[in-house]
Design a protein around this motif. Structure first.
Motif, mmCIF file in Angstrom:
data_model
loop_
_atom_site.group_PDB
_atom_site.id
_atom_site.type_symbol
_atom_site.label_atom_id
_atom_site.label_comp_id
_atom_site.label_asym_id
_atom_site.label_seq_id
_atom_site.Cartn_x
_atom_site.Cartn_y
_atom_site.Cartn_z
ATOM 1 N N ARG A 1 0.830 -1.209 0.000
ATOM 2 C CA ARG A 1 0.000 0.000 0.000
ATOM 3 C C ARG A 1 0.859 1.251 0.000
ATOM 4 N NH1 ARG A 1 -5.093 0.459 3.990
ATOM 5 N NH2 ARG A 1 -5.855 -1.012 2.421
ATOM 6 N N ILE A 2 0.476 2.200 -0.864
ATOM 7 C CA ILE A 2 1.107 3.517 -0.851
ATOM 8 C C ILE A 2 0.045 4.555 -0.493
ATOM 9 C CG2 ILE A 2 2.837 2.855 -2.564
ATOM 10 C CD1 ILE A 2 1.240 4.365 -4.663
ATOM 11 N N TYR A 3 0.493 5.765 -0.158
ATOM 12 C CA TYR A 3 -0.420 6.838 0.223
ATOM 13 C C TYR A 3 -0.153 8.032 -0.674
ATOM 14 C CZ TYR A 3 -1.095 3.790 4.180
ATOM 15 O OH TYR A 3 -1.376 2.682 4.950
ATOM 16 N N VAL A 4 -1.210 8.529 -1.277
ATOM 17 C CA VAL A 4 -1.082 9.587 -2.269
ATOM 18 C C VAL A 4 -0.621 10.883 -1.593
ATOM 19 C CG1 VAL A 4 -2.330 10.896 -4.025
ATOM 20 C CG2 VAL A 4 -2.825 8.475 -3.687
ATOM 21 N N THR A 5 0.148 11.671 -2.337
ATOM 22 C CA THR A 5 0.850 12.812 -1.753
ATOM 23 C C THR A 5 0.043 14.105 -1.798
ATOM 24 O OG1 THR A 5 1.930 13.202 -3.881
ATOM 25 C CG2 THR A 5 3.119 11.868 -2.270
ATOM 26 N N ASN A 6 0.509 15.046 -0.988
ATOM 27 C CA ASN A 6 -0.045 16.393 -0.894
ATOM 28 C C ASN A 6 0.419 17.199 -2.115
ATOM 29 O OD1 ASN A 6 -0.570 19.091 -0.219
ATOM 30 N ND2 ASN A 6 0.050 18.863 1.911
ATOM 31 N N ILE A 7 -0.534 17.668 -2.932
ATOM 32 C CA ILE A 7 -0.160 18.485 -4.096
ATOM 33 C C ILE A 7 -0.763 19.893 -3.987
ATOM 34 C CG2 ILE A 7 0.266 16.568 -5.668
ATOM 35 C CD1 ILE A 7 -2.536 17.070 -6.876
ATOM 36 N N THR A 8 -1.028 20.337 -2.744
ATOM 37 C CA THR A 8 -1.416 21.730 -2.542
ATOM 38 C C THR A 8 -0.146 22.592 -2.573
ATOM 39 O OG1 THR A 8 -1.173 21.871 -0.124
ATOM 40 C CG2 THR A 8 -3.220 20.889 -0.984
ATOM 41 N N PRO A 9 -0.294 23.919 -2.703
ATOM 42 C CA PRO A 9 0.902 24.777 -2.783
ATOM 43 C C PRO A 9 1.529 25.106 -1.433
ATOM 44 C CG PRO A 9 -1.063 26.092 -3.099
ATOM 45 C CD PRO A 9 -1.519 24.664 -3.036
ATOM 46 N N ASP A 10 1.371 24.224 -0.450
ATOM 47 C CA ASP A 10 2.068 24.428 0.818
ATOM 48 C C ASP A 10 3.562 24.232 0.602
ATOM 49 O OD1 ASP A 10 2.065 24.631 3.859
ATOM 50 O OD2 ASP A 10 3.051 22.687 3.561
ATOM 51 N N ALA A 11 4.353 25.170 1.089
ATOM 52 C CA ALA A 11 5.797 25.148 0.813
ATOM 53 C C ALA A 11 6.515 24.030 1.543
ATOM 54 C CB ALA A 11 6.417 26.496 1.181
ATOM 55 N N GLY B 1 3.725 20.361 0.673
ATOM 56 C CA GLY B 1 3.130 20.184 -0.641
ATOM 57 C C GLY B 1 4.103 20.497 -1.758
ATOM 58 N N ILE B 2 3.591 21.147 -2.808
ATOM 59 C CA ILE B 2 4.436 21.428 -3.971
ATOM 60 C C ILE B 2 4.653 22.924 -4.138
ATOM 61 C CG2 ILE B 2 3.775 19.306 -5.163
ATOM 62 C CD1 ILE B 2 1.870 20.985 -6.912
ATOM 63 N N GLY B 3 4.521 23.682 -3.036
ATOM 64 C CA GLY B 3 4.680 25.123 -3.110
ATOM 65 C C GLY B 3 6.048 25.569 -3.572
ATOM 66 N N GLY B 4 7.059 24.738 -3.380
ATOM 67 C CA GLY B 4 8.404 25.095 -3.814
ATOM 68 C C GLY B 4 8.728 24.660 -5.230
ATOM 69 N N TYR B 5 7.773 24.083 -5.937
ATOM 70 C CA TYR B 5 8.026 23.599 -7.296
ATOM 71 C C TYR B 5 7.994 24.760 -8.297
ATOM 72 C CZ TYR B 5 7.559 18.539 -6.430
ATOM 73 O OH TYR B 5 7.756 17.250 -6.022
ATOM 74 N N THR B 6 8.987 24.798 -9.162
ATOM 75 C CA THR B 6 8.913 25.670 -10.330
ATOM 76 C C THR B 6 8.027 24.992 -11.374
ATOM 77 O OG1 THR B 6 10.804 24.655 -11.438
ATOM 78 C CG2 THR B 6 11.267 26.473 -9.893
ATOM 79 N N GLU B 7 7.700 25.725 -12.419
ATOM 80 C CA GLU B 7 6.904 25.102 -13.486
ATOM 81 C C GLU B 7 7.669 23.933 -14.109
ATOM 82 O OE1 GLU B 7 4.999 26.262 -17.812
ATOM 83 O OE2 GLU B 7 5.027 27.809 -16.254
ATOM 84 N N ALA B 8 8.980 24.062 -14.220
ATOM 85 C CA ALA B 8 9.785 22.965 -14.770
ATOM 86 C C ALA B 8 9.759 21.750 -13.841
ATOM 87 C CB ALA B 8 11.226 23.428 -14.998
ATOM 88 N N ASP B 9 9.838 21.993 -12.522
ATOM 89 C CA ASP B 9 9.738 20.894 -11.555
ATOM 90 C C ASP B 9 8.383 20.190 -11.691
ATOM 91 O OD1 ASP B 9 12.219 21.590 -10.406
ATOM 92 O OD2 ASP B 9 11.261 22.905 -8.927
ATOM 93 N N PHE B 10 7.338 21.003 -11.797
ATOM 94 C CA PHE B 10 5.981 20.467 -11.907
ATOM 95 C C PHE B 10 5.837 19.627 -13.170
ATOM 96 C CE2 PHE B 10 1.578 20.911 -13.400
ATOM 97 C CZ PHE B 10 0.861 20.523 -12.283
ATOM 98 N N ALA B 11 6.334 20.139 -14.284
ATOM 99 C CA ALA B 11 6.239 19.424 -15.556
ATOM 100 C C ALA B 11 6.999 18.101 -15.495
ATOM 101 C CB ALA B 11 6.784 20.292 -16.684
ATOM 102 N N ARG B 12 8.146 18.107 -14.844
ATOM 103 C CA ARG B 12 8.940 16.868 -14.749
ATOM 104 C C ARG B 12 8.213 15.818 -13.915
ATOM 105 N NH1 ARG B 12 14.747 15.901 -11.785
ATOM 106 N NH2 ARG B 12 15.401 14.064 -12.980
ATOM 107 N N ALA B 13 7.630 16.242 -12.802
ATOM 108 C CA ALA B 13 6.882 15.298 -11.973
ATOM 109 C C ALA B 13 5.667 14.762 -12.723
ATOM 110 C CB ALA B 13 6.454 15.976 -10.672
ATOM 111 N N LEU B 14 4.959 15.651 -13.402
ATOM 112 C CA LEU B 14 3.738 15.269 -14.107
ATOM 113 C C LEU B 14 4.017 14.317 -15.254
ATOM 114 C CD1 LEU B 14 0.608 16.058 -14.276
ATOM 115 C CD2 LEU B 14 1.324 17.583 -16.129
ATOM 116 N N ARG B 15 5.056 14.624 -16.048
ATOM 117 C CA ARG B 15 5.256 13.894 -17.304
ATOM 118 C C ARG B 15 6.362 12.849 -17.246
ATOM 119 N NH1 ARG B 15 4.558 18.766 -21.745
ATOM 120 N NH2 ARG B 15 6.516 19.493 -20.858
ATOM 121 N N GLU B 16 7.219 12.929 -16.216
ATOM 122 C CA GLU B 16 8.318 11.957 -16.141
ATOM 123 C C GLU B 16 8.339 11.171 -14.839
ATOM 124 O OE1 GLU B 16 12.141 13.593 -17.246
ATOM 125 O OE2 GLU B 16 11.169 15.164 -18.435
#
Length: 434
Positions: free
Chosen positions: A76-86, A89-104
């Protein structure tokens, strides 16, 4: 096979007049803000199309804060926090970071995501849609400070570095490109189904390494149905019995918008897809998805002849239920909703005669929904009045096997019988922890 405000067209209609009012050399701050809001709105639509909330929002949890448990072959895994909490969550992600996580499938800190995150599908999302999604998650979602929970996968299977090799073998990078010779609607439908809709994640069989056997219509297994977490996700090809071969374009569009039509009703994980995603599709996108799915050639099925309705033999069994154990259970518990004729009262109460889920080779979904029932379909904020109840506490394994065997044979369905051992296995796996 999961939209949502009135689509890309609506967002552009908001943005273009505002841009037209701005000076040619620079946008005013007000216009720039409005244009940004239009991008956020468009991203909200795309997030619904991708059904992000269904996985990243736990029951009674805050939107997109994660914590939802998800079963995999390794644990079992647990899905992660993708709110913009720094912090969490993913508040520290740049758009490039976000794109890499999403697509790669690679997080900001470099660790690989499990392919339960459908990044092999999201790899096909184009740059403009990635930008809109990033704008939504950074500016349209409330930050929630909620730490991510470690998976229950034991060492050494919890090591992430082998996923680099999994990606090398199975991840096909590159946004979707329109297929020559296909019209605009077909290509839009293909983009939605293969990309953000990630329909193949559930409806395509997986190989020994948990990879999807095909990522588009060029592979014969694509959307041919698959067993996943105790449910058999339906065949979405043109197969006549267990697929969409008997569904009209209107049938399919109705199902995507309401979760029910004259052939079947949504249950299991598909209920969440209807509730959180497809009901909010723009009419144009619904038509595109339908056009694409209806173009897929028939694959799979149980090898039976094309289904035709015949009530006579079943009617005789129900007239004398004492002669058939399955008929006795059906008469007592099922007939009032699904009818003597097996046709139910569609779309409110699902038919069983000719239902693609009844005709499927794998009976897991029928067993699961009989044991555990299904959640409410909620269309435009109104819950469905007649959700399927669970019978785990009422019927034993043999009774469930008997009634499902009766249903799968009845009304000329001609599907294989169900064994009590199959019911017992699913009862144990789905009732654990309840």
């Amino acid at each position: 096979m999961k939209n949502m405000l009135k689509g890309l067209g609506a967002a552009l209609c908001v943005a273009l007049p505002l841009l037209a009012q701005a000076p040619a050399d620079a946008a005013t701050p007000a216009a720039a803000g409005a244009a940004d809001q239009a991008l956020v709105q468009r991203g909200a639509y795309l997030a619904q199309l991708g059904d992000c909330a269904a996985c990243h929002t736990a029951p009674k949890g805050k939107p997109f804060a994660g914590g939802l448990p998800m079963n995999t072959p390794m644990g079992r895994i647990y899905v992660t926090n993708i709110t913009p909490d720094a912090q969490t969550g993913i508040g520290g992600y740049t758009e490039a970071d976000f794109a890499r996580a999403l697509r790669e499938g690679v997080a900001k800190d470099g660790h690989n995501l499990y392919p339960a995150m459908p990044y092999p599908s999201y790899a096909k999302v184009n740059d403009d849609d990635v930008k809109a999604l990033y704008a939504f998650f950074m500016h349209g979602v409330a930050p929630v400070q909620q730490a991510n929970r470690e998976s229950d996968i034991k060492w050494p299977l919890n090591m992430r570095w082998p996923l680099m090799f999994w990606n090398m073998a199975f991840l096909q990078k590159g946004a979707y490109r329109d297929k020559p010779g296909k019209d605009v609607a077909w290509n839009r439908g293909a983009y939605l189904v293969q990309g953000l809709g990630h329909c193949g994640s559930c409806h395509t069989p997986r190989g020994v390494a948990f990879q999807e056997s095909a990522l588009d219509e060029s592979g014969s297994a694509f959307l041919s149905g698959a067993l996943l977490d105790g449910w058999f996700a339906s065949n979405l090809t043109g197969e006549h019995n267990s697929g969409l071969g008997r569904w009209s374009d209107e049938d399919l569009r109705t199902f995507l918008k309401t979760g029910a039509n004259r052939h079947a009703s949504a249950f299991g994980a598909m209920t969440s897809v209807i509730n959180n995603s497809t009901q909010a599709l723009s009419d144009q996108d619904v038509a595109a998805v339908s056009a694409y799915l209806k173009s897929l050639p028939p694959v799979g099925g149980n090898g039976a002849a094309a289904y035709t309705y015949d009530p006579q033999a079943t009617k005789v069994s129900l007239d004398r239920p004492a002669n058939d154990a399955g008929a006795r259970v059906y008469t007592a518990y099922c007939m009032h909703c699904h009818g003597v004729d097996g046709r139910g009262f569609a779309p409110m109460l699902a038919p069983l005669a000719g239902n693609p889920n009844v005709l499927a080779k794998d009976a897991s979904s029928l067993i699961n929904v009989t044991l555990n029932g299904t959640g409410d379909l909620v269309i435009n904020g109104v819950p469905s009045p007649f959700p399927m109840p669970g019978f785990a506490a009422v019927l034993d394994d043999k009774q469930i096997a008997d009634v499902l065997s009766f249903v799968r044979a009845g009304w000329n369905n001609g599907a294989p019988a169900v064994g009590a051992a199959e019911v017992a296995k699913l009862r144990q796996s789905t009732q654990a922890g309840r």
